[in-house]
Design a protein around this motif. Structure first.
Motif, PDB file in Angstrom:
ATOM      1  N   THR A  22       7.689   2.187   2.333  1.00 56.34           N
ATOM      2  CA  THR A  22       8.593   2.285   1.747  1.00 56.34           C
ATOM      3  C   THR A  22       9.010   0.977   1.169  1.00 56.34           C
ATOM      4  N   ASN A  24      12.426  -0.366  -0.778  1.00 63.63           N
ATOM      5  CA  ASN A  24      13.868   0.229  -1.176  1.00 63.63           C
ATOM      6  C   ASN A  24      13.947   1.466  -1.108  1.00 63.63           C
ATOM      7  N   GLN A  26      11.952   4.043  -1.083  1.00 63.25           N
ATOM      8  CA  GLN A  26      11.058   4.743  -1.962  1.00 63.25           C
ATOM      9  C   GLN A  26       9.714   4.646  -1.316  1.00 63.25           C
ATOM     10  N   VAL A  28       5.756   4.265  -1.472  1.00 59.99           N
ATOM     11  CA  VAL A  28       4.741   3.590  -2.251  1.00 59.99           C
ATOM     12  C   VAL A  28       3.435   3.665  -1.505  1.00 59.99           C
ATOM     13  N   ALA A  44       4.443  -1.297  -5.968  1.00 63.07           N
ATOM     14  CA  ALA A  44       5.680  -0.441  -5.970  1.00 63.07           C
ATOM     15  C   ALA A  44       6.133  -0.219  -7.316  1.00 63.07           C
ATOM     16  N   VAL A  49       9.220   2.096  -8.536  1.00 60.73           N
ATOM     17  CA  VAL A  49      10.301   1.558  -7.781  1.00 60.73           C
ATOM     18  C   VAL A  49      10.903   0.686  -9.002  1.00 60.73           C
TER      19      VAL A  49
END
Length: 92
Positions: A22, A24, A26, A28, A44, A49
């Motif tokens: 992840t 942030n 989110q 990846v 990312a 992202v």
């Protein structure tokens, strides 16, 4: 009589590895277990992202602290590893 075992097609080839981390918060998907900080940010960004390559990347270590990863620093990643990317002037 010696027996020689020939490798079958593809036996000597390494299977491609994809590692989900992840950035942030989110997910990846990374194409390798060893990448530079810049490559992680580029992956990312390519996956949506909202960061840019000028952001400072940090990796969360086992003690819960974040450690800065320089753009040219190669690190070994593992599944579910957490990264944080912030603008260079963000002091939070």
């Amino acid at each position: 009589m010696d027996t020689v075992i020939e490798p079958t097609a593809g036996q000597n080839e390494r299977r491609p590895v994809k590692v989900t981390v992840t950035v942030n918060n989110q997910p990846v998907i990374l194409p390798s277990r060893e990448l530079t900080g810049l490559e992680i940010k580029q992956a990312a960004i390519a996956q949506g992202v909202p960061i840019d390559t000028g952001f400072q990347l940090s990796v969360k270590r086992g003690n819960g602290r974040y450690e800065v990863v320089d753009d040219d620093e190669q690190i070994r990643v593992h599944p579910n590893q957490e990264f944080l990317a912030v603008p260079p002037d963000d002091n939070s």
